[in-house]
Every structure is written in structure tokens, then in C-alpha cells.
Motif scaffolding. Structure first.
Motif, PDB file in Angstrom:
ATOM      1  N   ALA A  60       0.765  -1.134  -0.078  1.00 16.52           N
ATOM      2  CA  ALA A  60       0.013   0.068   0.025  1.00 16.52           C
ATOM      3  C   ALA A  60       0.887   1.252   0.007  1.00 16.52           C
ATOM      4  O   ALA A  60       0.624   2.271  -0.846  1.00 16.52           O
ATOM      5  N   LYS A  61       1.964   1.352   0.751  1.00 16.13           N
ATOM      6  CA  LYS A  61       2.728   2.481   0.690  1.00 16.13           C
ATOM      7  C   LYS A  61       3.929   2.577  -0.416  1.00 16.13           C
ATOM      8  O   LYS A  61       4.432   3.646  -0.556  1.00 16.13           O
ATOM      9  N   GLY A  62       4.234   1.413  -0.817  1.00 12.69           N
ATOM     10  CA  GLY A  62       5.188   1.588  -2.092  1.00 12.69           C
ATOM     11  C   GLY A  62       6.531   1.686  -1.314  1.00 12.69           C
ATOM     12  O   GLY A  62       7.414   2.286  -1.572  1.00 12.69           O
ATOM     13  N   PRO A 147       3.909   1.602  10.006  1.00 12.92           N
ATOM     14  CA  PRO A 147       4.532   2.814   9.680  1.00 12.92           C
ATOM     15  C   PRO A 147       3.587   3.977   9.552  1.00 12.92           C
ATOM     16  O   PRO A 147       2.445   3.829   9.739  1.00 12.92           O
ATOM     17  N   SER A 148       4.350   4.900   9.388  1.00  9.16           N
ATOM     18  CA  SER A 148       3.453   6.245   8.858  1.00  9.16           C
ATOM     19  C   SER A 148       2.570   6.028   7.855  1.00  9.16           C
ATOM     20  O   SER A 148       3.266   5.489   6.705  1.00  9.16           O
ATOM     21  N   ALA A 149       1.199   6.629   7.982  1.00 11.34           N
ATOM     22  CA  ALA A 149       0.343   6.184   6.991  1.00 11.34           C
ATOM     23  C   ALA A 149       0.372   7.239   5.827  1.00 11.34           C
ATOM     24  O   ALA A 149      -0.747   7.583   5.250  1.00 11.34           O
ATOM     25  N   ASN A 150       1.733   7.159   4.962  1.00 16.12           N
ATOM     26  CA  ASN A 150       1.604   8.151   3.721  1.00 16.12           C
ATOM     27  C   ASN A 150       2.441   7.137   2.703  1.00 16.12           C
ATOM     28  O   ASN A 150       2.796   6.091   3.060  1.00 16.12           O
ATOM     29  N   LEU A 151       2.319   7.605   1.661  1.00 24.84           N
ATOM     30  CA  LEU A 151       3.044   6.962   0.492  1.00 24.84           C
ATOM     31  C   LEU A 151       4.560   7.347   0.736  1.00 24.84           C
ATOM     32  O   LEU A 151       4.874   8.115   1.225  1.00 24.84           O
ATOM     33  N   PRO A 155       5.356  13.363   3.019  1.00 24.09           N
ATOM     34  CA  PRO A 155       5.473  13.726   4.454  1.00 24.09           C
ATOM     35  C   PRO A 155       4.601  12.795   5.120  1.00 24.09           C
ATOM     36  O   PRO A 155       3.441  12.717   4.605  1.00 24.09           O
ATOM     37  N   SER A 156       4.783  12.474   6.373  1.00 29.29           N
ATOM     38  CA  SER A 156       3.903  11.798   7.349  1.00 29.29           C
ATOM     39  C   SER A 156       2.750  12.433   7.583  1.00 29.29           C
ATOM     40  O   SER A 156       2.703  13.761   7.605  1.00 29.29           O
ATOM     41  N   PRO A 157       1.556  11.732   7.502  1.00 31.07           N
ATOM     42  CA  PRO A 157      -0.043  12.307   7.801  1.00 31.07           C
ATOM     43  C   PRO A 157      -0.078  12.852   9.260  1.00 31.07           C
ATOM     44  O   PRO A 157       0.150  11.983  10.213  1.00 31.07           O
ATOM     45  N   THR A 239      15.026   9.594   0.900  1.00 32.76           N
ATOM     46  CA  THR A 239      14.673  11.145   0.961  1.00 32.76           C
ATOM     47  C   THR A 239      13.012  10.807   1.247  1.00 32.76           C
ATOM     48  O   THR A 239      12.485  10.090   1.128  1.00 32.76           O
ATOM     49  N   HIS A 240      12.596  11.629   2.132  1.00 40.11           N
ATOM     50  CA  HIS A 240      11.632  11.493   2.967  1.00 40.11           C
ATOM     51  C   HIS A 240      10.836  13.041   3.055  1.00 40.11           C
ATOM     52  O   HIS A 240      11.485  13.970   2.701  1.00 40.11           O
ATOM     53  N   TYR A 241       9.728  12.909   3.347  1.00 44.70           N
ATOM     54  CA  TYR A 241       9.094  14.240   4.127  1.00 44.70           C
ATOM     55  C   TYR A 241       9.048  15.431   2.932  1.00 44.70           C
ATOM     56  O   TYR A 241       8.905  16.451   3.226  1.00 44.70           O
TER      57      TYR A 241
END
Ligand code: TXA
Ligand code: MG
Length: 350
Positions: A60-62, A147-151, A155-157, A239-241
């Protein structure tokens, strides 16, 4: 896939939102993936004991499969099925900060899914301090990998709407318990070494930790982009956020920020600024998109607004985002860590 949405009471979910919690918990028991609020950011939860459920999170997150997940628990007794032993420093940190925004990396027990730990011999565990997260774990009677529920890479939701933006039709449900509190992910501390090591800074600061266990180290990879410093927390290397437009950190006085804006505008760029309300009030050009991320007087407001601020630029047409920088002490360490990652370490210094 249909994604169910449940609005729930975040104070007393088991009393005021029981049917919704029951429905979400039964999907979790059927090894489906459900997003839920914690006190840090929204998590993407699934049965930590099922390979099939855990694999759905990655899909779901990739998310790259070499990036391990945090297992969330609601009771200390759940630890005995998950970890081999609890070192003394970890015990002290649990007593002081659980439930709360602190994740401990511990020696894992044989039998814990290799997909959760991405093949590592250690397991990251946390007991969240959020009534909705706890209610889901209690009703489902499951530890939840989340994990955080973002792709991956976004950025984290910090709101259910952020989760929807990224994951609608990709997961079975979203439990909406309103905006999260801390706003940045938990502090991750490796407790498998003699001296505990901070792998990811967060709401529980180095200063807080040292009051409880004495000396605490910080993973040198957090300050460096160089190859020889491989982060011990696999997730920290990605790389994130990051919003869509490139982010630059601007370090210096307000007049330096003003000059930086003017230079970009002369090049024809549409400029976005992420800064505190005090800094925004100092900026003279009004043809910018300024998004406030809180007040200088209390950096916990910056922590809780940072991701919403970064995401908000995606609804604008800016070509470039300039962000204020903050002192690297206390919660400032976590804020700067996330900003540096969002900026890919691009820094403009006075
Ligand atoms: O606040 C949080 O921690 C949120 C909420 C939902 O609880 N969760 C979260 O999960 O931020 P995630 O997956 O986005 O970040 C987990 C971090 C990653 O950097 C991962 O590499 C690291 O923890 N991690 C997980 N297991 C680990 C392990 N065994 N050793 C070292 N690092 C680990
Ligand atoms: Mg994450």
C-alpha cells in the motif's frame, strides 16, 4: 478497493464510537490494513503476527522491503512474544516514557516475521499514547505493525485527510480521530548497545532520555550524508517528507531570507516560504505563498504543524520553497532532521 472511513471520538472511543472501533478491529483481524491516529502521526496498521497482513502494508505504501516496521503494543505483557530480553536501560525508558512517542529497538524473539524486521535481528517496539490506537489493539487483541500512513517519500500524515490523499483505494479503512498531537514521528532509540543510541530524533528529546539513563549517543549518520555513515535505522537513508517543489533551508537573519526571496523572484520563480508567524510578519514582499508552521516562542507548535505546512505547498503553484531553520536542541533536533530530509540537505547560508 473500497476504503471505509470512520470518524471516532478520540477521548473515549470505546464508549462513544464502539461500533466503528469494532468494525475497524475486525478488518485488522482479517489481516486487512487500516490507518489510525497515534499521538505522533497516523499509522498504517496491520496484524504484526501475519506475514500476509504485513506485506500488504509494504504494498500500500510502496515501501522498500529493506525498511523495517515498528510494532505497536497496548500492554507490556505483549513484549514477551516479541522480544528476547529487555535490557535495563530499555526498562527504565519504558517506565519513564511509555505510553508515549518513544520507539525502542530490542533483540527480537525467534518467530517474529522477517517482513516486519526486514531481516534484522532486532525489533522496534512502541506503546502509543492515543486512546484510538489503544482501543484498536485492545479490541483486536493484536500487536500492530505500523509505519506512518503516507506513500513512501511523502510527508507523514497528521490528519485523516492527509492519509486519504495518499492511500484512498489502497487500504481497507481509515479511522479518523482528528489531528495528531506531537506531529513528528517517535524518537527511535537502539537499546541493544551498551550506551543507547538515538537512530531518529523525535518528541522525546536527547535531554529527556539522558535524565533517565545517563549518557545517550546519537547515530552519526544523522548529521552526515557521506557514504561511510550508513544509518542504523534503514528508513533514515531515504529521501523523505518532501513536497513536490524543491525545499531549501535558509539559515540567517530575516533580511537574508528577504534577499533570498528577492533573488529567486528576479529569476521569475514563484516563491513559497515555510516559517514561523514571527518571521512571516517580517517579510516585505507579499507576492509569496507564506505558510506558517507555528511560533518561535514554542517549538512544539512547529513540530505539530511542520508536515501539514509542507503538504499544503502541493496545493499551490510555487516553484521553490524556502524554509526557516531552528536551533538543534530539544525538539529542534527532530524538526531540523525532518527539514533537512525534506530539503535533501540543500542549505543557503548567510
Ligand atoms: O511515530 C512513529 O514512530 C510512527 C507512528 C505510526 O507510530 N511510525 C513511524 O514508522 O514513523 P515508520 O515506519 O515511518 O518509521 C520507522 C523507523 C524507520 O526509520 C525504520 O527504519 C526504523 O524505524 N526501524 C524500524 N525497525 C528498526 C530496527 N529493527 N532497527 C533500526 N531501525 C528500525
Ligand atoms: Mg515514515
Amino acid at each position: 478497493m473500497e476504503t471505509k472511513l470512520w470518524a471516532v471520538d478520540k477521548e473515549e472511543p470505546l464508549i462513544n464510537s464502539y461500533p466503528q472501533i469494532m468494525e475497524a478491529a475486525s478488518l485488522l483481524k482479517e489481516n486487512e490494513v487500516v490507518a489510525f491516529p497515534t499521538e505522533t502521526v497516523y499509522g498504517l496498521g496491520a496484524n504484526a503476527l501475519s506475514d500476509q497482513a504485513v506485506l500488504k502494508i509494504f504494498e500500500a505504501k510502496g515501501r522498500p522491503s529493506d525498511n523495517p516496521l515498528i510494532v505497536h503494543i497496548s500492554k507490556l505483557e505483549q513484549l514477551k512474544n516479541l522480544v528476547d530480553n529487555v535490557p535495563e536501560a530499555a526498562r527504565k525508558l519504558m517506565d519513564a516514557f511509555w505510553p508515549g512517542p518513544l520507539t525502542l529497538v530490542l533483540p527480537k524473539k525467534e518467530g517474529v516475521s522477517q517482513y516486519v524486521t526486514a531481516g534484522l535481528e532486532t525489533l522496534a517496539v512502541r506503546m502509543p499514547d492515543h486512546a484510538v490506537a489503544r482501543a484498536l489493539m485492545e479490541v483486536s487483541e493484536l500487536p500492530l505493525a505500523a509505519p506512518s500512513a503516507n506513500l513512501s517519500g511523502k510527508p507523514s500524515p497528521t490528519t485523516a485527510k492527509h492519509v486519504e490523499e495518499d492511500l484512498i483505494h489502497r487500504i481497507a479503512g481509515i479511522v479518523d480521530g482528528g489531528p495528531t498531537g506531537v506531529g513528528l514521528e517517535s524518537t527511535v532509540v537502539d537499546c541493544t548497545t551498551e550506551v543507547p543510541v538515538i537512530l531518529r530524533p523525535g518528541g522525546v528529546t536527547k535531554e529527556d532520555l539522558e535524565k533517565v539513563v545517563g549518557k545517550v549517543d546519537v547515530d552519526p549518520a544523522l548529521f552526515s550524508q557521506e557514504e561511510q555513515h550508513k544509518p542504523k535505522s534503514p528508513g533514515m537513508k531515504y529521501t523523505h517528507y518532501a513536497p513536490v517543489a524543491p525545499v531549501y533551508l535558509v539559515e540567517g537573519s530575516e533580511s537574508f531570507l528577504q534577499q533570498t526571496i528577492t533573488v529567486a523572484q528576479r529569476k521569475g520563480q514563484k516563491v513559497g516560504v515555510l516559517a514561523t508567524e514571527e518571521t512571516i510578519a517580517q517579510i516585505k514582499t507579499r507576492e509569496i505563498t507564506a505558510i506558517s508552521c507555528g511560533t518561535k516562542k514554542d517549538l512544539t507548535t512547529v513540530a505539530s504543524h511542520l508536515y501539514d505546512g509542507l503538504r499544503a505547498f502541493n496545493a499551490t503553484e510555487v516553484d521553490v520553497i524556502f524554509s526557516e531553520t531552528f536551533p538543534r536542541t530539544g525538539v529542534g533536533a527532530a524538526i531540523m532532521n525532518r527539514l533537512e530530509k525534506a530539503a535533501g540537505h540543500k542549505l543557503i547560508k548567510e
